[in-house]
Design an enzyme around this catalytic site. Structure first.
Site, PDB file in Angstrom:
ATOM      1  N   ARG A  57      66.235  51.306  54.522  1.00 32.16           N
ATOM      2  CA  ARG A  57      67.599  50.984  54.082  1.00 32.16           C
ATOM      3  C   ARG A  57      67.801  49.473  54.002  1.00 32.16           C
ATOM      4  O   ARG A  57      66.917  48.704  54.384  1.00 32.16           O
ATOM      5  CB  ARG A  57      68.658  51.544  55.034  1.00 32.16           C
ATOM      6  CG  ARG A  57      68.181  52.231  56.233  1.00 32.16           C
ATOM      7  CD  ARG A  57      69.251  52.837  57.088  1.00 32.16           C
ATOM      8  NE  ARG A  57      68.969  52.538  58.494  1.00 32.16           N
ATOM      9  CZ  ARG A  57      69.718  51.770  59.242  1.00 32.16           C
ATOM     10  NH1 ARG A  57      70.791  51.195  58.742  1.00 32.16           N
ATOM     11  NH2 ARG A  57      69.397  51.551  60.499  1.00 32.16           N
ATOM     12  N   ASN A  61      57.828  52.574  65.595  1.00 35.58           N
ATOM     13  CA  ASN A  61      58.804  51.696  66.243  1.00 35.58           C
ATOM     14  C   ASN A  61      58.150  50.331  66.439  1.00 35.58           C
ATOM     15  O   ASN A  61      57.184  50.199  67.198  1.00 35.58           O
ATOM     16  CB  ASN A  61      59.188  52.324  67.593  1.00 35.58           C
ATOM     17  CG  ASN A  61      60.088  51.435  68.413  1.00 35.58           C
ATOM     18  OD1 ASN A  61      60.476  50.343  67.985  1.00 35.58           O
ATOM     19  ND2 ASN A  61      60.425  51.892  69.607  1.00 35.58           N
ATOM     20  N   VAL A  62      58.671  49.314  65.773  1.00 33.07           N
ATOM     21  CA  VAL A  62      58.012  48.001  65.834  1.00 33.07           C
ATOM     22  C   VAL A  62      58.057  47.382  67.241  1.00 33.07           C
ATOM     23  O   VAL A  62      57.289  46.471  67.537  1.00 33.07           O
ATOM     24  CB  VAL A  62      58.598  46.991  64.812  1.00 33.07           C
ATOM     25  CG1 VAL A  62      58.361  47.454  63.392  1.00 33.07           C
ATOM     26  CG2 VAL A  62      60.067  46.695  65.080  1.00 33.07           C
ATOM     27  N   TYR A 122      71.027  38.594  69.737  1.00 31.46           N
ATOM     28  CA  TYR A 122      70.586  38.604  68.335  1.00 31.46           C
ATOM     29  C   TYR A 122      70.173  37.190  67.883  1.00 31.46           C
ATOM     30  O   TYR A 122      69.108  37.004  67.284  1.00 31.46           O
ATOM     31  CB  TYR A 122      71.724  39.140  67.467  1.00 31.46           C
ATOM     32  CG  TYR A 122      71.407  39.268  66.002  1.00 31.46           C
ATOM     33  CD1 TYR A 122      70.624  40.314  65.522  1.00 31.46           C
ATOM     34  CD2 TYR A 122      71.895  38.341  65.079  1.00 31.46           C
ATOM     35  CE1 TYR A 122      70.351  40.434  64.164  1.00 31.46           C
ATOM     36  CE2 TYR A 122      71.630  38.462  63.721  1.00 31.46           C
ATOM     37  CZ  TYR A 122      70.854  39.509  63.271  1.00 31.46           C
ATOM     38  OH  TYR A 122      70.577  39.626  61.925  1.00 31.46           O
ATOM     39  N   ALA A 164      69.292  34.654  69.727  1.00 30.37           N
ATOM     40  CA  ALA A 164      68.070  34.231  70.437  1.00 30.37           C
ATOM     41  C   ALA A 164      66.843  34.844  69.770  1.00 30.37           C
ATOM     42  O   ALA A 164      65.820  34.173  69.578  1.00 30.37           O
ATOM     43  CB  ALA A 164      68.154  34.649  71.910  1.00 30.37           C
ATOM     44  N   LYS A 177      66.557  35.759  66.635  1.00 31.00           N
ATOM     45  CA  LYS A 177      66.358  35.196  65.295  1.00 31.00           C
ATOM     46  C   LYS A 177      65.897  33.731  65.358  1.00 31.00           C
ATOM     47  O   LYS A 177      65.165  33.272  64.482  1.00 31.00           O
ATOM     48  CB  LYS A 177      67.647  35.338  64.477  1.00 31.00           C
ATOM     49  CG  LYS A 177      68.016  36.797  64.180  1.00 31.00           C
ATOM     50  CD  LYS A 177      66.945  37.474  63.344  1.00 31.00           C
ATOM     51  CE  LYS A 177      67.253  38.914  63.004  1.00 31.00           C
ATOM     52  NZ  LYS A 177      66.208  39.564  62.200  1.00 31.00           N
TER      53      LYS A 177
END
Ligand code: NAP
Length: 246
Positions: free
Chosen positions: A14, A62-63, A154, A156, A158
């Site tokens: 998606r 699942n990464v 989030y 941190a 990125k």
């Protein structure tokens, strides 16, 4: 332009991942559409690609799971003989103010967004080194550059992706491997769809171009970075944010 290339795009069922998968397939790449929870959506992405004359397959993994990423890379190399492009797009948010954020939500976001990139890059780097070629494109975020209240985990993750990208670019450059990051701004997807209107309006005020972005606008930049036209670009963070972080 990407004929004969095999691309692995994480979280491609998606949103931005789907747009990236479609863009790479349009350029001629065989695309592995990775998913975690949304198998149906991943199949839909493959259908869309095939209907447009491209080639793709799904692969569930699942990464955040280091061993599972190793298995995925091994299986894809056994099947295709090579992988040429890795796009680390999979990502989640678990927003809250720092004071209220649980340890679990901090760990989940870091493990998916940041460690997920490490997991695929680590397992693929040996193959890329052997091939003496490869393109890695990691999806960071404008918030990894600017920070954002309520998104410490989030942001941190990125920002970490930017450090990971630059380090890998330094390690792998001499073998002809390009590693770059793309930092999207406010892109219309399910991830941003859940934000309250008041927050959306406030964010839009910060965008120089005065509008939100489309997933395809991010995908076009990723497709460019995956191509030989971008052969002399590595270790960079390309913002696709309408001027939000200027
Ligand atoms: P989205 O619509 O919520 O899609 C997220 C994708 O990530 C889904 O395909 C999901 O797959 C996948 N994913 C999540 N956890 C996973 C895991 N553990 N393993 C494998 N796949 C996983 O989000 P989006 O807006 O398209 O975001 C895509 C990327 O762009 C993310 O990294 C996001 O942080 C980044 N980004 C987005 C924006 C924006 O404004 N939308 C801005 C900057 C950066 P399943 O459904 O199969 O789990």
């Amino acid at each position: 332009m990407l004929n004969g290339k095999v691309a692995l795009v994480t979280g491609a069922g998606r949103g931005i991942g789907r747009a990236i998968a479609k863009a790479l397939a349009k350029e001629g790449a065989f695309v592995v559409v990775n998913y975690n929870g949304s198998q149906d959506k991943a199949k839909e992405t493959v259908d869309l690609i095939e209907k447009a004359g491209g080639k793709a397959e799904i692969y569930g993994c699942n990464v955040a799971d280091f061993a599972a990423c190793g298995e995925m890379v091994k299986a894809l190399i056994a099947q295709h003989g090579h992988i040429d492009i890795l796009v680390n797009n999979a990502g989640i948010t678990k927003d809250n103010l720092l004071m209220k954020m649980s340890e679990e939500d901090f760990d989940k976001v870091i493990n998916t967004n940041l460690k997920g990139c490490f997991n695929t890059m680590k397992h693929l780097s040996r193959q890329f080194l052997k091939q003496r070629s490869g393109k890695i494109i990691n999806i960071s975020s404008v918030t990894g550059i600017m920070g954002n209240a309520g998104q410490a985990n989030y942001c941190a993750s990125k920002a970490g992706i930017i450090g990971l990208t630059k380090s890998a670019a330094r390690e792998l450059g001499s073998r002809g491997i390009n590693v770059n990051a793309v930092a999207p701004g406010f892109i219309e997807t399910e991830m941003t769809g859940i934000l309250p209107e008041s927050i959306k309006e406030k964010m839009k005020e910060q965008i120089l171009l005065g509008r939100t972005g489309g997933a395809e606008e991010v995908a076009d930049v990723v497709a460019f970075l995956a191509s030989e036209k971008a052969a002399y670009i590595t270790g960079q963070v390309i913002s696709v944010d309408g001027g939000m972080a200027v």
